[in-house]
Write a protein that holds these residues in place. Sequence first.
Motif, PDB file in Angstrom:
ATOM      1  N   GLY A  55      32.839  60.493  80.272  1.00 24.56           N
ATOM      2  CA  GLY A  55      33.991  59.684  80.631  1.00 24.56           C
ATOM      3  C   GLY A  55      34.722  59.009  79.501  1.00 24.56           C
ATOM      4  N   VAL A  56      34.273  59.232  78.253  1.00 24.32           N
ATOM      5  CA  VAL A  56      35.011  58.669  77.128  1.00 24.32           C
ATOM      6  C   VAL A  56      36.380  59.352  77.078  1.00 24.32           C
ATOM      7  N   ALA A  59      36.785  52.542  66.486  1.00 22.08           N
ATOM      8  CA  ALA A  59      36.437  52.940  67.851  1.00 22.08           C
ATOM      9  C   ALA A  59      35.319  52.031  68.359  1.00 22.08           C
ATOM     10  N   PRO A  60      35.232  51.853  69.672  1.00 17.37           N
ATOM     11  CA  PRO A  60      34.143  51.044  70.222  1.00 17.37           C
ATOM     12  C   PRO A  60      32.790  51.744  70.212  1.00 17.37           C
ATOM     13  N   LEU A  61      32.789  53.051  69.957  1.00 14.99           N
ATOM     14  CA  LEU A  61      31.526  53.792  69.883  1.00 14.99           C
ATOM     15  C   LEU A  61      31.634  54.815  68.753  1.00 14.99           C
ATOM     16  N   VAL A  62      30.668  54.777  67.833  1.00  9.86           N
ATOM     17  CA  VAL A  62      30.618  55.729  66.724  1.00  9.86           C
ATOM     18  C   VAL A  62      29.218  56.346  66.715  1.00  9.86           C
ATOM     19  N   ALA A 113      21.879  57.252  76.914  1.00 11.39           N
ATOM     20  CA  ALA A 113      22.054  55.900  76.381  1.00 11.39           C
ATOM     21  C   ALA A 113      23.180  55.178  77.122  1.00 11.39           C
ATOM     22  N   PRO A 114      23.010  53.870  77.390  1.00 17.18           N
ATOM     23  CA  PRO A 114      24.072  53.132  78.089  1.00 17.18           C
ATOM     24  C   PRO A 114      25.321  53.007  77.226  1.00 17.18           C
ATOM     25  N   LEU A 115      26.448  53.394  77.788  1.00 18.22           N
ATOM     26  CA  LEU A 115      27.702  53.320  77.045  1.00 18.22           C
ATOM     27  C   LEU A 115      28.156  51.870  76.904  1.00 18.22           C
ATOM     28  N   PRO A 116      28.790  51.516  75.778  1.00 15.33           N
ATOM     29  CA  PRO A 116      29.396  50.188  75.674  1.00 15.33           C
ATOM     30  C   PRO A 116      30.467  50.012  76.749  1.00 15.33           C
ATOM     31  N   ALA A 117      30.802  48.788  77.045  1.00  8.30           N
ATOM     32  CA  ALA A 117      31.809  48.524  78.073  1.00  8.30           C
ATOM     33  C   ALA A 117      33.139  49.142  77.681  1.00  8.30           C
ATOM     34  N   SER A 118      33.776  49.814  78.645  1.00  4.07           N
ATOM     35  CA  SER A 118      35.110  50.401  78.469  1.00  4.07           C
ATOM     36  C   SER A 118      35.203  51.259  77.204  1.00  4.07           C
ATOM     37  N   PRO A 119      34.419  52.350  77.122  1.00  6.16           N
ATOM     38  CA  PRO A 119      34.473  53.194  75.925  1.00  6.16           C
ATOM     39  C   PRO A 119      35.702  54.113  75.956  1.00  6.16           C
ATOM     40  N   THR A 120      36.847  53.555  75.636  1.00  3.07           N
ATOM     41  CA  THR A 120      38.084  54.344  75.681  1.00  3.07           C
ATOM     42  C   THR A 120      38.134  55.381  74.572  1.00  3.07           C
ATOM     43  N   ALA A 121      37.383  55.157  73.497  1.00  7.27           N
ATOM     44  CA  ALA A 121      37.404  56.085  72.377  1.00  7.27           C
ATOM     45  C   ALA A 121      36.039  56.113  71.708  1.00  7.27           C
ATOM     46  N   ALA A 122      35.763  57.208  71.012  1.00  9.97           N
ATOM     47  CA  ALA A 122      34.514  57.348  70.268  1.00  9.97           C
ATOM     48  C   ALA A 122      34.742  58.281  69.095  1.00  9.97           C
ATOM     49  N   PHE A 123      33.937  58.086  68.033  1.00  8.04           N
ATOM     50  CA  PHE A 123      33.912  58.996  66.897  1.00  8.04           C
ATOM     51  C   PHE A 123      32.564  59.724  66.918  1.00  8.04           C
ATOM     52  N   LEU A 177      33.951  50.255  63.497  1.00  5.87           N
ATOM     53  CA  LEU A 177      33.751  49.750  64.852  1.00  5.87           C
ATOM     54  C   LEU A 177      34.796  48.697  65.210  1.00  5.87           C
ATOM     55  N   THR A 178      35.234  48.752  66.454  1.00  3.52           N
ATOM     56  CA  THR A 178      36.036  47.654  66.980  1.00  3.52           C
ATOM     57  C   THR A 178      35.101  46.494  67.308  1.00  3.52           C
TER      58      THR A 178
END
Length: 381
Positions: free
Chosen positions: A224-225, A267-270, A197-207, A308-309
């Motif tokens: 790369g998260v 987080a920008p990705l959960v 799946a395409p990662l959101p832009a700049s995924p500095t963090a995820a849950f 989510l951020t």
Amino acid sequence: MSTQHLIEWSEDGRTRTAQWRSESGAPPPRRVVVADDRMTADAAYRLVCEGTALLWRGDYQGARQLLTALARRVDRGPRRPRGRRGPAESTAEAFHRHRQEQGRRARLLGMLLVPLDADLAVPLRRAPDVREACARVYGAAQGPSVISLRELLGLIGAHEWREKGVEIPALGGDRVHPYYGVFSPVRGEYVDLVAEAPLPASPTAAFDIGTGTGVLAAVLARRGVERVVATDQDERALACARENVERLGVADRVEVVRADLFPPGRAPLVVCNPPWVPARPSSPVEYAVYDPGSRMLRGFLDGLADALTPGGEGWLILSDLAEHLGLRTREELLGAFETAGLRVVGRLDARPVHPRATDAADPLHRARAAEVTSLWRLATG
């Protein structure tokens, strides 16, 4: 987890007791007789159907053979008057009948018992050394105990899986080592979806919500998260995930924490791969498959917006098997998205490749053959 009850039986003219072990939480049987290699399969089947458990004192391999013979008789089912129960009128009814038959099978086959000594060894002829497998599940022994042979075989199998590990193509062939009672990622399509799946832009963090073995957290870290917080509330899953992220070399980027769904913060990705079927589990490992009342699914959706951020995405990995079983509709799922203030920004689908999907003899074959696993990309607004 194991119950702390005692089991009682009569042997050599004396009343004896031992700790009763049952990871499924089954109560100790009320009636227990001592059995050995002289007992026939037909006699054993009559006793277990009457509710009498058999504490085995014969050869260990003989107990295994008896369990196989009992399974054949259980699978033939009880004799019913002709026409008493016709074919299921719906897929949902077929599913519920299947679960009832599974429950009956587990109950009857669970009536063949074996003893464990204080050091967790099986004091039977030709018994394997199961002490390490038992200790990994039960911890230090506290006196003699009794366990169903069926559960013991499950412990042995889980120990072998934990030692060998499960190869994960999305991790370049590296292996994840599941603990007993923690869902094993043998169905790789859901892992592949998270890897693709395409990662959101700049995924500095995820849950990673409900991490289990930690496999999805490891995939995200490898992609790369920078920081992944993996949550679970089961102690075995937490220990399993911590061991796996250490083995995979991502422990510096993955923090495993105890939480009921979400950790503090945003987080920008959960990501969440909840149990797929809204039904009641009957054993520890089934908690990863069956979710009574869709509690975890609804909890994830209802809390996602607050986790989510701005501009972030929630990834829900969910099979549509429940829809094909008549246990949930697509409209209900989409309605749950809308109620939670979420919209779908994308979806990736994958067909299952596990053997049951093509097994025409499976009672749920029609539903399994139509199953699709999806990664729903959800956003707020």
